[in-house]
Design a protein around this motif. Structure first.
Motif, PDB file in Angstrom:
ATOM      1  N   GLU A  44     -15.577 -20.617  19.406  1.00 27.21           N
ATOM      2  CA  GLU A  44     -14.255 -19.995  19.356  1.00 27.21           C
ATOM      3  C   GLU A  44     -13.268 -20.695  20.280  1.00 27.21           C
ATOM      4  OE1 GLU A  44     -15.033 -15.956  20.341  1.00 27.21           O
ATOM      5  OE2 GLU A  44     -16.031 -15.492  18.437  1.00 27.21           O
ATOM      6  N   ILE A  54     -10.017 -18.243  15.360  1.00 29.11           N
ATOM      7  CA  ILE A  54     -10.989 -17.673  14.431  1.00 29.11           C
ATOM      8  C   ILE A  54     -11.511 -16.321  14.911  1.00 29.11           C
ATOM      9  CG2 ILE A  54     -11.687 -19.939  13.584  1.00 29.11           C
ATOM     10  CD1 ILE A  54     -14.159 -19.768  15.360  1.00 29.11           C
ATOM     11  N   SER A 125     -11.803 -16.101  10.007  1.00 29.07           N
ATOM     12  CA  SER A 125     -11.871 -15.018  10.994  1.00 29.07           C
ATOM     13  C   SER A 125     -12.630 -13.816  10.449  1.00 29.07           C
ATOM     14  CB  SER A 125     -10.459 -14.609  11.412  1.00 29.07           C
ATOM     15  OG  SER A 125      -9.700 -14.189  10.296  1.00 29.07           O
TER      16      SER A 125
END
Length: 441
Positions: A44, A54, A125
């Protein structure tokens, strides 16, 4: 009135029991969600450093657009400097500018990945959120079944998920360490070269060299340079970092998502294997229990299709570029054998990084495919022939649906697997032989 009151009381107790078990399952998934996942955190952070958020539930996307613009400008500047060096030394020899070509390809692929994942950031995501929170396993309907050992079933599912996350963390952090090696080499090379030239070789004039071969354009205004040498040096120093974020972040994201999918298939396999167990599932509950398994299979299939749509075409780009890079690295290795072990060590680290990058894609995809093949066998071997007609019908339908295994394609042309990995290395070796023969002529 008295009878209705008892019915209401019994219904209330049943609801408390139902939602209590559902809360127990959700609490277990929330506990797993709250556990530290070092590998996913670094994934991330790497994507966020390139302006791709994300994990919007954890951090804001307020400055992501500005970050992407800055990253794009810096990367294009570095690529321009590398291309300028290639053009300047094109007529000398391929060995002179092969390193610049390697870095140009790597940075270019990083920019392509950044725009690709930003264009599909919502799907990305959503997949990360579903993976972390265990959305696929929620509200399956198992909590409404009257199973004698429901806690044992839940603990077994939880153990599978926890072990799977441990495997994900180990693999991602191993790749993290490998990718750090060439980055540390490029960032530290100018300083070690400066120390060697000034204090070991005892040169009369020693100066800091650039990180790698590149020609950064600048204006000469009298005694001053615009941009200054320090700015040009820092600009090139940032190049390996952008390569790291793109290589590690997005490739490790694929590992996280596919490894988690293989864990979900393991959970489904465990449930299917125990669908005819007299200890865990009473005979009168087996049809409803199998319906929960079918529901989980449908969710895993949807989860798989999302991963397929997210990575299908970027994997094609990655595999094509990786085969070219491996070819060039093999050529570079053949030319530095007489130079020394320091250069040889650096090239080998770079080679291992690129080889591991393409290997992770294929190994992770092969794991999903292998688990789905085992799932097909579990549907057939669960003892369905002694069950009811409805149970047999669902098993027959699942055998039809499970016959097509979960595979991840490479742009729709072929699928990721151990076989495809061998083909990529073989193609790179053939290109290397062709390039060496052309250079010898």
């Amino acid at each position: 009135m008295h009878k209705k009151r008892w019915i209401r009381l019994l219904f209330k107790q049943y609801r408390i029991h139902l939602f209590g078990m559902q809360e127990q399952l959700d609490q277990e998934l929330e506990r797993i969600d709250m556990l530290p996942k070092l590998g996913l955190q670094w994934v991330e952070y790497s994507a966020y450093a390139l302006g791709v958020n994300i994990a919007p539930r954890k951090r804001s996307s307020k400055y992501c657009r500005l970050t992407r613009i800055a990253v794009l400008i810096v990367n294009l500047s570095i690529i321009y400097s590398l291309v300028a060096f290639i053009v300047e030394n094109y007529m000398i020899s391929f060995e002179t500018y092969v390193e610049a070509v390697l870095l140009t390809f790597q940075l270019s692929v990083g920019v392509v990945k950044m725009f690709h994942f930003q264009s599909k950031v919502e799907s990305c995501s959503q997949l990360v959120f579903s993976t972390e929170t265990g959305e696929v396993l929620k509200s399956l309907g198992l909590s409404s079944l009257e199973l004698p050992r429901k806690k044992k079933l839940l603990s077994s599912v939880s153990l599978i998920l926890l072990n799977n996350w441990m495997i994900i963390d180990r693999q991602v952090m191993f790749f993290f360490k490998i990718v750090c090696m060439p980055v540390l080499y490029y960032c530290g090379r100018p300083y070690f070269q400066y120390i060697f030239d000034c204090y070991i070789k005892d040169k009369d004039t020693c100066e800091m060299t650039l990180t790698y071969p590149a020609i950064v354009p600048y204006l000469q205004l009298g005694k001053y340079e615009l941009p200054s040498y320090v700015i040009r040096f820092v600009l090139l120093q940032s190049g390996p970092l952008w390569c790291f974020f793109a290589v590690f972040g997005f490739n490790s994201l694929f590992v996280v998502l596919t490894r988690y999918e293989s864990g979900l298939i393991k959970v489904l396999r465990f449930l299917v294997q125990n669908s005819t167990s007299d200890i865990l599932v009473p005979k009168e509950q087996r049809v409803k229990y199998l319906q929960c398994c079918v529901r989980l299979f449908a969710r895993i299939s949807s989860h798989h299709n999302q991963i397929e749509n997210l990575f299908k075409y970027i994997i094609l780009v990655q595999c094509s570029v990786s085969s070219i890079l491996i070819c060039m690295l093999l050529y570079k290795i053949s030319t530095v054998l007489e130079v020394g072990w320091v250069w040889m060590g650096m090239i080998m680290v770079y080679f291992v990084t690129i080889a591991l990058e393409i290997t992770l894609y294929n190994v992770s995809a092969q794991k999903v495919e292998s688990q789905s093949e085992l799932l097909f066998q579990d549907w057939y071997n669960c003892g369905w022939y002694n069950e009811s007609r409805e149970f047999k019908f669902m098993i027959k339908m699942m055998l039809l649906f499970s016959r097509r295994t979960f595979v991840l394609s490479v742009g729709g042309f072929t699928s990721l697997s151990h076989k495809f990995l061998v083909q990529v290395f073989r193609l790179s070796a053939n290109f290397f032989l062709l390039l060496r023969n052309m250079n010898n002529k």
